[in-house]
Design an enzyme around this catalytic site. Structure first.
Site, mmCIF file in Angstrom:
data_model
loop_
_atom_site.group_PDB
_atom_site.id
_atom_site.type_symbol
_atom_site.label_atom_id
_atom_site.label_comp_id
_atom_site.label_asym_id
_atom_site.label_seq_id
_atom_site.Cartn_x
_atom_site.Cartn_y
_atom_site.Cartn_z
ATOM 1 N N ASP A 16 -80.100 -12.024 -16.243
ATOM 2 C CA ASP A 16 -78.837 -12.517 -15.669
ATOM 3 C C ASP A 16 -78.337 -11.479 -14.669
ATOM 4 O O ASP A 16 -78.037 -10.339 -15.038
ATOM 5 C CB ASP A 16 -77.847 -12.697 -16.829
ATOM 6 C CG ASP A 16 -76.469 -13.126 -16.365
ATOM 7 O OD1 ASP A 16 -76.178 -13.126 -15.145
ATOM 8 O OD2 ASP A 16 -75.659 -13.456 -17.254
ATOM 9 N N ASN A 30 -72.074 -20.819 -1.059
ATOM 10 C CA ASN A 30 -72.078 -21.892 -0.053
ATOM 11 C C ASN A 30 -71.110 -21.486 1.046
ATOM 12 O O ASN A 30 -70.358 -20.512 0.902
ATOM 13 C CB ASN A 30 -71.719 -23.247 -0.666
ATOM 14 C CG ASN A 30 -70.353 -23.242 -1.302
ATOM 15 O OD1 ASN A 30 -69.346 -23.070 -0.622
ATOM 16 N ND2 ASN A 30 -70.299 -23.396 -2.619
ATOM 17 N N GLY A 38 -74.083 -22.625 -10.706
ATOM 18 C CA GLY A 38 -75.225 -21.717 -10.700
ATOM 19 C C GLY A 38 -74.827 -20.248 -10.715
ATOM 20 O O GLY A 38 -73.863 -19.848 -11.378
ATOM 21 N N VAL A 39 -75.548 -19.464 -9.953
ATOM 22 C CA VAL A 39 -75.315 -18.019 -9.953
ATOM 23 C C VAL A 39 -73.948 -17.697 -9.328
ATOM 24 O O VAL A 39 -73.264 -16.745 -9.743
ATOM 25 C CB VAL A 39 -76.490 -17.288 -9.253
ATOM 26 C CG1 VAL A 39 -76.535 -17.521 -7.770
ATOM 27 C CG2 VAL A 39 -76.471 -15.801 -9.562
ATOM 28 N N ASP A 40 -73.516 -18.498 -8.369
ATOM 29 C CA ASP A 40 -72.206 -18.332 -7.727
ATOM 30 C C ASP A 40 -71.090 -18.434 -8.780
ATOM 31 O O ASP A 40 -70.201 -17.564 -8.865
ATOM 32 C CB ASP A 40 -72.059 -19.437 -6.660
ATOM 33 C CG ASP A 40 -70.920 -19.227 -5.685
ATOM 34 O OD1 ASP A 40 -70.277 -18.161 -5.726
ATOM 35 O OD2 ASP A 40 -70.681 -20.145 -4.872
ATOM 36 N N SER A 127 -81.410 -20.418 -3.022
ATOM 37 C CA SER A 127 -81.737 -21.817 -2.630
ATOM 38 C C SER A 127 -82.616 -22.593 -3.605
ATOM 39 O O SER A 127 -82.897 -23.764 -3.350
ATOM 40 C CB SER A 127 -82.388 -21.901 -1.236
ATOM 41 O OG SER A 127 -81.416 -21.769 -0.218
ATOM 42 N N GLY A 129 -82.031 -23.437 -6.752
ATOM 43 C CA GLY A 129 -81.314 -24.200 -7.777
ATOM 44 C C GLY A 129 -80.768 -25.475 -7.168
ATOM 45 O O GLY A 129 -81.527 -26.366 -6.780
ATOM 46 N N TYR A 131 -79.847 -26.104 -4.317
ATOM 47 C CA TYR A 131 -80.332 -26.382 -2.957
ATOM 48 C C TYR A 131 -81.807 -26.792 -2.915
ATOM 49 O O TYR A 131 -82.350 -27.033 -1.825
ATOM 50 C CB TYR A 131 -80.039 -25.200 -2.027
ATOM 51 C CG TYR A 131 -78.580 -25.074 -1.600
ATOM 52 C CD1 TYR A 131 -77.628 -26.033 -1.978
ATOM 53 C CD2 TYR A 131 -78.148 -24.016 -0.810
ATOM 54 C CE1 TYR A 131 -76.299 -25.920 -1.585
ATOM 55 C CE2 TYR A 131 -76.819 -23.897 -0.405
ATOM 56 C CZ TYR A 131 -75.900 -24.852 -0.797
ATOM 57 O OH TYR A 131 -74.591 -24.744 -0.389
#
Ligand code: AR6
Length: 186
Positions: A16, A30, A38-40, A127, A129, A131
């Site tokens: 992680d 984005n 997701g990670v964001d 990108s 996930g 995307y």
């Protein structure tokens, strides 16, 4: 899994990214910079509200962040000192400049790190996930770009890592790592 290339350690880690201690971790954001899944989502949840405040200030001053570009905030409550936010491309079949845009997201993140004197940087698999970039092709772009930027900016970085969230993603990157990094050192 790691290898030293021109004085920089390139590492693959499964885990992680919000737990990683580094000068910077990279966020697969984005263009709005207002958070997401997701990670964001994980970075903003764990990093606390100051990161979003800094993103909001950036957007007020500069507008949204185009695909392939990068900006930097502090790490908030994260163990990492900074977060470099970049925007990867949405995969649309591969013929819409996605490869160049993905390469640019990695490159711009690293140039921004260098500009700020940040020597250890950890990336997620940008990108791949929401995307939908095919992970085997994304791994190839990611690792080749790290290698190229290290060679072009020798001495700038101590350690660059890719932090893969799942074992399956790690395995794909590991196969590419053998092909792109380990066997082509000369
Ligand atoms: N640590 C490391 N990797 C992670 C973590 C984590 N904590 N969580 C997820 N991943 P994604 P994208 C992996 O969807 O494809 C967001 O909503 C995940 O398994 O996070 O670039 C943004 O706001 C996958 O392999 O990013 C954008 O709208 C990789 O991170 C959009 O998604 C990237 O998946 C960006 O999509």
């Amino acid at each position: 899994m790691e290898h030293v290339f021109k004085g920089t350690t390139i590492a693959l880690v499964q885990g992680d990214i919000t737990t990683v201690e580094a000068d910077a971790i990279v966020n697969a954001a984005n263009s709005s910079l207002m958070g997401g899944g997701g990670v964001d989502g994980a970075i903003h949840r764990k990093g606390g509200p100051t990161i979003l405040d800094e993103c909001r200030d950036y957007v007020a001053a500069h507008g949204s962040l185009p695909t392939g570009e990068a900006m930097i905030t502090t790490g908030g409550d994260l163990p990492a000192s900074h977060v470099i936010h970049t925007v990867g491309p949405v995969y649309q079949g591969g013929k819409h400049g996605e490869f160049v845009k993905l390469e640019r997201a990695y490159t711009q993140s690293l140039l921004l790190a260098k500009e700020h004197g940040l020597k250890t940087v950890a990336f997620p698999s940008i990108s791949t996930g929401a995307y939908r970039f095919p992970i085997d092709e994304a791994a190839y772009v990611a690792l080749n770009t790290l290698k190229r930027v290290i060679a072009e900016h020798e001495g700038a970085f101590d350690r660059l890592s890719m932090v893969l969230f799942s074992q399956a993603d790690f395995d794909v990157y590991a196969a590419t790592f053998d092909e792109v990094i380990t066997t082509m050192m000369g």
